[in-house]
Motif scaffolding. Structure first.
Motif, PDB file in Angstrom:
ATOM      1  N   GLN A 184       0.822  -1.201   0.000  1.00 59.52           N
ATOM      2  CA  GLN A 184       0.000   0.000   0.000  1.00 59.52           C
ATOM      3  C   GLN A 184       0.858   1.254   0.000  1.00 59.52           C
ATOM      4  N   LEU A 185       2.103   1.136   0.486  1.00 57.92           N
ATOM      5  CA  LEU A 185       2.983   2.301   0.542  1.00 57.92           C
ATOM      6  C   LEU A 185       3.454   2.721  -0.838  1.00 57.92           C
ATOM      7  N   GLU A 186       3.221   1.900  -1.851  1.00 57.33           N
ATOM      8  CA  GLU A 186       3.669   2.226  -3.190  1.00 57.33           C
ATOM      9  C   GLU A 186       2.825   3.337  -3.815  1.00 57.33           C
ATOM     10  N   ARG A 187       1.693   3.619  -3.243  1.00 56.79           N
ATOM     11  CA  ARG A 187       0.830   4.673  -3.785  1.00 56.79           C
ATOM     12  C   ARG A 187       1.450   6.040  -3.539  1.00 56.79           C
ATOM     13  N   THR A 188       1.565   6.831  -4.583  1.00 59.64           N
ATOM     14  CA  THR A 188       2.157   8.160  -4.456  1.00 59.64           C
ATOM     15  C   THR A 188       1.204   9.266  -4.899  1.00 59.64           C
ATOM     16  N   ASP A 189      -0.011   8.886  -5.254  1.00 59.51           N
ATOM     17  CA  ASP A 189      -0.988   9.881  -5.685  1.00 59.51           C
ATOM     18  C   ASP A 189      -1.743  10.423  -4.476  1.00 59.51           C
ATOM     19  N   PHE A 190      -2.571  11.434  -4.738  1.00 59.79           N
ATOM     20  CA  PHE A 190      -3.340  12.060  -3.670  1.00 59.79           C
ATOM     21  C   PHE A 190      -4.816  11.675  -3.719  1.00 59.79           C
ATOM     22  N   GLU A 191      -5.188  10.784  -4.642  1.00 60.76           N
ATOM     23  CA  GLU A 191      -6.593  10.444  -4.836  1.00 60.76           C
ATOM     24  C   GLU A 191      -7.226   9.857  -3.580  1.00 60.76           C
ATOM     25  N   GLN A 192      -6.434   9.106  -2.827  1.00 64.77           N
ATOM     26  CA  GLN A 192      -6.983   8.454  -1.635  1.00 64.77           C
ATOM     27  C   GLN A 192      -7.483   9.449  -0.604  1.00 64.77           C
ATOM     28  N   PHE A 193      -7.021  10.704  -0.659  1.00 63.60           N
ATOM     29  CA  PHE A 193      -7.408  11.702   0.327  1.00 63.60           C
ATOM     30  C   PHE A 193      -8.690  12.444  -0.056  1.00 63.60           C
ATOM     31  N   GLU A 194      -9.210  12.160  -1.261  1.00 64.12           N
ATOM     32  CA  GLU A 194     -10.406  12.863  -1.721  1.00 64.12           C
ATOM     33  C   GLU A 194     -11.632  12.530  -0.886  1.00 64.12           C
ATOM     34  N   LYS A 195     -11.597  11.358  -0.208  1.00 61.83           N
ATOM     35  CA  LYS A 195     -12.754  10.956   0.586  1.00 61.83           C
ATOM     36  C   LYS A 195     -12.891  11.756   1.872  1.00 61.83           C
ATOM     37  N   PHE A 196     -11.885  12.552   2.212  1.00 63.33           N
ATOM     38  CA  PHE A 196     -11.926  13.354   3.433  1.00 63.33           C
ATOM     39  C   PHE A 196     -12.356  14.779   3.087  1.00 63.33           C
ATOM     40  N   ASP A 197     -13.507  15.165   3.601  1.00 63.27           N
ATOM     41  CA  ASP A 197     -14.032  16.481   3.250  1.00 63.27           C
ATOM     42  C   ASP A 197     -14.135  17.427   4.435  1.00 63.27           C
ATOM     43  N   SER A 198     -13.852  16.940   5.646  1.00 62.29           N
ATOM     44  CA  SER A 198     -13.922  17.799   6.826  1.00 62.29           C
ATOM     45  C   SER A 198     -12.614  18.555   6.984  1.00 62.29           C
ATOM     46  N   ILE A 199     -12.695  19.822   7.404  1.00 63.96           N
ATOM     47  CA  ILE A 199     -11.492  20.623   7.630  1.00 63.96           C
ATOM     48  C   ILE A 199     -10.630  20.000   8.721  1.00 63.96           C
ATOM     49  N   LEU A 200     -11.258  19.297   9.675  1.00 64.04           N
ATOM     50  CA  LEU A 200     -10.496  18.638  10.737  1.00 64.04           C
ATOM     51  C   LEU A 200      -9.642  17.524  10.159  1.00 64.04           C
ATOM     52  N   GLU A 201     -10.212  16.732   9.270  1.00 63.42           N
ATOM     53  CA  GLU A 201      -9.468  15.632   8.646  1.00 63.42           C
ATOM     54  C   GLU A 201      -8.307  16.170   7.824  1.00 63.42           C
ATOM     55  N   LYS A 202      -8.592  17.188   7.040  1.00 67.10           N
ATOM     56  CA  LYS A 202      -7.579  17.730   6.128  1.00 67.10           C
ATOM     57  C   LYS A 202      -6.393  18.333   6.882  1.00 67.10           C
ATOM     58  N   LEU A 203      -6.675  19.138   7.890  1.00 65.70           N
ATOM     59  CA  LEU A 203      -5.594  19.773   8.643  1.00 65.70           C
ATOM     60  C   LEU A 203      -4.802  18.755   9.449  1.00 65.70           C
ATOM     61  N   TYR A 204      -5.477  17.715   9.928  1.00 67.67           N
ATOM     62  CA  TYR A 204      -4.771  16.676  10.683  1.00 67.67           C
ATOM     63  C   TYR A 204      -3.793  15.938   9.772  1.00 67.67           C
ATOM     64  N   LEU A 205      -4.206  15.594   8.556  1.00 68.43           N
ATOM     65  CA  LEU A 205      -3.314  14.937   7.610  1.00 68.43           C
ATOM     66  C   LEU A 205      -2.113  15.823   7.303  1.00 68.43           C
ATOM     67  N   LEU A 206      -2.364  17.107   7.128  1.00 70.31           N
ATOM     68  CA  LEU A 206      -1.271  18.048   6.880  1.00 70.31           C
ATOM     69  C   LEU A 206      -0.292  18.068   8.039  1.00 70.31           C
ATOM     70  N   ASP A 207      -0.797  18.122   9.252  1.00 71.30           N
ATOM     71  CA  ASP A 207       0.081  18.202  10.424  1.00 71.30           C
ATOM     72  C   ASP A 207       0.880  16.922  10.629  1.00 71.30           C
ATOM     73  N   LEU A 208       0.285  15.763  10.346  1.00 70.72           N
ATOM     74  CA  LEU A 208       1.017  14.506  10.472  1.00 70.72           C
ATOM     75  C   LEU A 208       2.160  14.440   9.453  1.00 70.72           C
ATOM     76  N   ALA A 209       1.892  14.903   8.233  1.00 72.12           N
ATOM     77  CA  ALA A 209       2.948  14.920   7.213  1.00 72.12           C
ATOM     78  C   ALA A 209       4.073  15.863   7.636  1.00 72.12           C
ATOM     79  N   THR A 210       3.701  16.998   8.195  1.00 73.24           N
ATOM     80  CA  THR A 210       4.703  17.961   8.655  1.00 73.24           C
ATOM     81  C   THR A 210       5.533  17.389   9.795  1.00 73.24           C
ATOM     82  N   MET A 211       4.873  16.711  10.729  1.00 74.64           N
ATOM     83  CA  MET A 211       5.598  16.073  11.832  1.00 74.64           C
ATOM     84  C   MET A 211       6.618  15.071  11.333  1.00 74.64           C
ATOM     85  N   ALA A 212       6.219  14.252  10.354  1.00 73.50           N
ATOM     86  CA  ALA A 212       7.118  13.229   9.818  1.00 73.50           C
ATOM     87  C   ALA A 212       8.344  13.864   9.188  1.00 73.50           C
ATOM     88  N   MET A 213       8.130  14.922   8.439  1.00 75.25           N
ATOM     89  CA  MET A 213       9.243  15.589   7.773  1.00 75.25           C
ATOM     90  C   MET A 213      10.129  16.351   8.751  1.00 75.25           C
TER      91      MET A 213
END
Length: 392
Positions: free
Chosen positions: A209-238
């Motif tokens: 599953q880690l081979e996916r590099t597109d952003f399509e999987q995130f289209e199912k999230f429409d809440s601002i809470l979901e979107k900002l949380y994903l952003l913050d987790l990516a930022t934490m990792a980096m």
């Protein structure tokens, strides 16, 4: 003083803060900003989001996190239901967590838990040093998933496990993708992904599953809470190497565009994590070192080495009786093992660990990622047997 380690603390919290709750006036964005700046998103809470300051001086990190989880659950309850009925909130929160009490996901010690037990099971309070160090790196940073799932439950009253699975799957892929664009990746970045994998509660994850590099999987999230949380987790990792390069920032900006997050929120996210780390770095387990995962691995290496040394004779005896295991490990030094062989190695190593009480550390959640450390020492324990296999 509220003691989250004593029975009755939730009732006392509600009683003492009846007029102290924040009113977000249907503003999910303001709620998220508060949760983020409190440190709840980063896995280390530095304050409770109430109107008047809540004294946390004499509380442990786990106790503060319990209060923060309760307060965040109640805040999202008020935002979604437009109600401040504490009894109704408790009933719905218990019903929500009871959904999670299913075969394979058992979190309660009894069939009808109270809310205090529900919250206690979500906070990592294992006194084992290894488990505590492991859990505090990642697991408490994933607690906001409870808030997202509770919000979804209040909106639909459907079983939240499928939703949690989707969030977990997207999280691990996102973290992996974020790390893949780092200009100066370290040998510990892959371990960070494994730590996330081993912190997932409901997802049986497959590496493909880690081979996916597109952003399509995130289209199912429409809440601002979901979107900002994903952003913050990516930022934490980096941010694990304490610096974001231009390419890394571009990736995060692209992520924002794909999630339809306005650029101003992207800027706020970066500014917040920067100021938060600088101010509280020495207090935060995750950011307490230049590379927290490296520190985790090094500390675990020392712990495992000490355990192997203390139990060397017994471990050697058990290994001598596992000729197939030694043969496979010897083979792995010259060629890659296939999928079935790898499974055999892991199973037989864990079976050996079960027979030696001190080595049951490898049976704890996440302990499997440290098996390579154990494998590294096997040739030293069985030099002659190992060499004989190599010569065959």
């Amino acid at each position: 003083m509220i003691n989250p380690s004593a029975s009755g603390w939730i009732k006392k919290f509600f009683s003492e803060n009846a007029s102290n709750y924040k009113d977000y006036n249907d503003d999910l964005l303001s709620f998220y900003h508060d949760v983020r700046t409190s440190g709840f998103i980063y896995g280390h809470v530095i304050r409770i989001n109430l109107v008047e300051e809540f004294n946390t001086k004499d509380l442990s990190s786990d106790e503060i996190t319990k209060i923060a989880l309760l307060n965040s659950l109640f805040s999202i309850f008020k935002l979604i239901t437009k109600s401040s009925d504490e009894k109704d909130f408790e009933e719905k929160a218990i019903a929500f967590y009871t959904f999670l009490h299913q075969k394979g996901n058992s979190i309660f010690s009894k069939s009808k838990p109270n809310l205090e037990e529900c919250i206690a099971t979500r906070i990592q309070t294992n006194e084992n040093i290894f488990a505590k160090n492991f859990s505090h790196i990642i697991t408490n940073a994933l607690l906001f998933m409870d808030i997202l799932a509770f919000k979804k439950y209040l909106e639909t009253f459907e079983n939240p496990i499928n939703y949690l699975k989707k969030v977990e799957e997207s999280t691990i892929v996102l973290v992996s993708n974020a790390l893949s664009v780092k200009e100066n990746p370290s040998q510990y970045d892959n371990l960070l992904v494994k730590l996330f994998e081993n912190s997932l509660r409901y997802t049986k994850f497959y590496r493909k599953q880690l081979e996916r590099t597109d952003f399509e999987q995130f289209e199912k999230f429409d809440s601002i809470l979901e979107k900002l949380y994903l952003l913050d987790l990516a930022t934490m990792a980096m941010w694990s190497d304490d610096e974001l390069t231009a390419i890394e920032k571009d990736y995060l900006l692209t992520l924002c565009q794909e999630l339809n997050i306005v650029e101003s929120e992207y800027v706020i996210s970066l500014q917040n994590i920067d100021s938060y780390i600088k101010q509280y770095r020495n207090e935060i387990p995750y950011f307490n070192y230049s590379n927290p995962v490296k520190h985790f691995y090094e500390q675990s290496n020392k712990t495992v080495t000490k355990l192997i040394t203390r139990n060397g004779k017994r471990l050697t005896r058990e290994l001598r009786e596992s000729k197939e295991l030694v043969r496979l490990l010897a083979k792995s030094t010259t060629t890659d093992l296939d999928k079935d062989e790898k499974k055999k190695v892991k199973k037989q190593l864990l079976d050996i660990c079960k027979t030696i009480p001190s080595l049951t550390i490898f049976l704890l959640p996440g302990g499997g990622i440290l098996l390579p450390i154990l494998i590294k020492y096997i040739p030293q324990l069985l030099p002659s047997a190992f060499n004989e296999n190599l010569e065959e």
